[in-house]
Write a protein that holds these residues in place. Structure first.
Motif, PDB file in Angstrom:
ATOM      1  N   GLY A 286       0.781  -1.195  -0.072  1.00 52.24           N
ATOM      2  CA  GLY A 286       0.346   0.197   0.060  1.00 52.24           C
ATOM      3  C   GLY A 286       0.676   1.243   0.018  1.00 52.24           C
ATOM      4  O   GLY A 286       0.557   2.287  -0.718  1.00 52.24           O
ATOM      5  N   MET A 287       2.370   1.209   0.777  1.00 56.73           N
ATOM      6  CA  MET A 287       2.887   2.515   0.793  1.00 56.73           C
ATOM      7  C   MET A 287       3.585   2.747  -0.530  1.00 56.73           C
ATOM      8  O   MET A 287       3.650   3.795  -0.972  1.00 56.73           O
ATOM      9  CB  MET A 287       3.909   2.359   1.808  1.00 56.73           C
ATOM     10  N   GLN A 288       3.960   1.534  -1.256  1.00 59.03           N
ATOM     11  CA  GLN A 288       4.514   1.689  -2.505  1.00 59.03           C
ATOM     12  C   GLN A 288       3.456   2.384  -3.627  1.00 59.03           C
ATOM     13  O   GLN A 288       3.810   3.214  -4.199  1.00 59.03           O
ATOM     14  CB  GLN A 288       5.023   0.469  -2.944  1.00 59.03           C
TER      15      GLN A 288
ATOM     16  N   TYR B 281       1.249   4.172  -2.843  1.00 58.67           N
ATOM     17  CA  TYR B 281       0.957   5.730  -2.419  1.00 58.67           C
ATOM     18  C   TYR B 281       2.266   6.571  -3.163  1.00 58.67           C
ATOM     19  O   TYR B 281       1.960   7.591  -3.706  1.00 58.67           O
ATOM     20  CB  TYR B 281       1.115   5.919  -0.837  1.00 58.67           C
ATOM     21  N   PHE B 282       3.372   6.096  -2.750  1.00 59.64           N
ATOM     22  CA  PHE B 282       4.384   6.735  -3.460  1.00 59.64           C
ATOM     23  C   PHE B 282       4.592   6.818  -4.810  1.00 59.64           C
ATOM     24  O   PHE B 282       5.101   7.782  -5.615  1.00 59.64           O
ATOM     25  CB  PHE B 282       5.826   6.182  -2.604  1.00 59.64           C
TER      26      PHE B 282
ATOM     27  N   ARG C 203       1.905   6.975  -6.675  1.00 60.42           N
ATOM     28  CA  ARG C 203       0.559   6.974  -7.189  1.00 60.42           C
ATOM     29  C   ARG C 203       0.404   7.869  -8.519  1.00 60.42           C
ATOM     30  O   ARG C 203      -0.406   7.411  -9.219  1.00 60.42           O
ATOM     31  CB  ARG C 203      -0.435   7.845  -6.216  1.00 60.42           C
TER      32      ARG C 203
END
Length: 484
Positions: free
Chosen positions: A399-401, A403-404, A406
């Motif tokens: 999920g954080m990947q 986000y970055f 996006r």
């Protein structure tokens, strides 16, 4: 692009075949350890190896991806980069080996694990040289060298371990044979370098050394976070649970590592290609990432479905009835495979495009989530809670990947055409749910046949893409694809 695709396909198949054979060979040793030394003996052995691999990862200072990227972009620098990285790694290995022994002593694990850790620490120096040799051959796209040396090492290690167990030896002797095999593997790698390339001049290149040292904070941080992320669960479980729980969890985890061979092998193969494509053609770089995502999902989703559906039969068959509780952990852990495979592709995208600082941030967040979830879930649910912590933290990581990335990830996903892989997996899930009473071999064979049929009927792999990766002789016999 077709030559690059064929080479990537060949190297992925070769590495995947090795990565399947390697843990299967190890299963013979693990099964014998379980039967001879029990779950506690298996837990002790895996605990020492967990300490070793954490320490071994730290000895590289996270520079392996940088070594691979540098040689992939400038092949004529191979000897200088390898020698400099290795000579930097030797004193670091000695220092970290001492730290490993201190950590084991502080942990109060007992004399047997302490003696085994001493032998494991002795294997760190040959292992760092071996590691940088691997990075060199990966960059040169000569994974065949890696496979030959690694297979010989593993065969020798398993044979020696079985012989020791059958003659009444325990964990300390097993770790000693592991250390000796590491030395022999290093010698094998150096012999191949001498034969294929040129004799290594063991000199420090100051410009290379400067670049390596300047890169340590970022790449070392990625290494620290990713290594702890992959191994901290066993250490937390050993402290908040017990050694028997470690045995159950690591037995399930070892089976999951067999399934992880495809994303690992593919990532190893595609990373130097992406590093080169990023500086050559942005359009081809983006296409390579989209294709990587689709093919991994097409393979990983069915594998997760199959293992989830057969875990209750497979675990007792391989490890004995006393290890049957590990099946529950495996059914949870195996679903980590899917977000893990996607995350590996996105991590390669980031580092190949010189955005390793983002990868560092993602790894740090993932580690915090992993530690927090393990501390929260292990006291109440034991090794089952540890399994859930692994899966949930990987979803946080992915999920954080997203986000970055996006601003570009939606385009990559759209081009990947991921709907069909999920359709294939859905039908296979129904097969394994409905065929529970059948023989294991029949269920797996039927699932494999159904998978091939679904891929053809749903056109999950277009013929034009097959021509890009298959050897020319096989590609020439494929029918022409009809125009839509």
């Amino acid at each position: 692009m077709s030559n690059t695709g064929r080479k990537a396909f060949r190297n992925t198949v070769l590495l995947s075949a090795f990565e399947v054979v390697n843990p299967l060979l190890s299963l013979a040793l693990v099964g014998t350890i379980t039967r001879r030394l029990g779950a506690e003996g298996l837990g002790s052995y895996n605990l020492v190896l967990s300490f070793f691999f954490i320490a071994h990862a730290f000895t590289s200072l996270g520079l392996s991806p940088l070594v691979t990227r540098g040689i992939a972009r400038q092949p004529n620098s191979a000897g200088r980069v390898f020698a400099t990285a290795s000579m930097l790694g030797v004193p670091v290995s000695l220092l970290i080996g001492a730290g490993l022994l201190v950590a084991v002593r502080i942990g109060g694990y007992g004399p047997e694990i302490g003696y085994a850790a001493l032998l494991a620490s002795a294997a760190l120096v040959p292992s760092i040289i071996y590691l940088h040799a691997e990075s060199m051959f990966i960059a040169m796209e000569r994974v065949d060298v890696m496979v030959v040396v690694a297979v010989l090492e593993n065969v020798l290690r398993v044979a020696a371990g079985l012989l020791l167990l059958l003659n009444g030896f325990g964990v300390v002797a097993l770790v000693g044979s592991f250390a000796l095999c590491r030395v022999l593997a290093m010698i094998g790698m150096l012999a191949y370098i001498h034969r294929i390339c040129r004799p290594v001049r063991w000199e420090v290149d100051r410009s290379v050394l400067k670049e390596l040292i300047q890169s340590i904070p970022v790449f070392g941080g990625i290494l620290l976070a990713s290594t702890l992320y992959q191994s901290i669960d066993v250490l937390i479980l050993s402290r908040l649970g017990n050694i028997e729980a470690v045995g159950f969890y690591t037995a399930a985890y070892r089976l999951m590592t067999i399934a992880m061979v495809v994303p690992k092998s593919f990532n190893t193969t595609i990373y130097p290609v992406l590093s080169r494509l990023f500086s050559e053609c942005s359009l081809t770089f983006k296409k390579a990432n989209s294709l990587s995502l689709r093919y991994l999902l097409l393979l990983l989703l069915p594998v997760a479905v199959a293992i989830d559906g057969t875990a209750n039969t497979v675990v007792p068959l391989l490890f004995g009835e006393e290890m049957a509780p590990a099946a529950s952990a495996l059914r949870i852990l195996i679903w980590t495979l899917v977000p893990y495979g996607i995350a590996r592709v996105l991590a390669s995208l980031l580092v190949a495009s010189d955005r390793q600082r983002i990868d560092l941030a993602v790894n740090g967040i993932g580690l915090v989530a992993n530690v927090g979830l393990n501390i929260l879930l292990i006291p109440r649910y034991g090794f089952i809670g540890c399994s859930w912590a692994n899966l949930l933290s990987m979803l946080v990581f992915l999920g954080m990947q997203g986000y970055f990335l996006r601003r570009e990830i939606l385009g990559v996903i759209k081009d990947a055409q991921i709907v069909r892989p999920f359709m294939v997996a859905g039908v296979l899930w129904g097969w394994f749910q409905l065929t529970t009473p059948l023989n294991l071999a029949l269920r797996l064979a039927g699932g494999g046949a159904l998978f091939v049929l679904l891929v053809i009927l749903l056109r999950a792999v277009p013929l034009s893409e097959l021509r890009m990766v298959l050897p020319a002789r096989l590609a020439s016999v494929l029918p022409q694809e009809r125009q839509q």
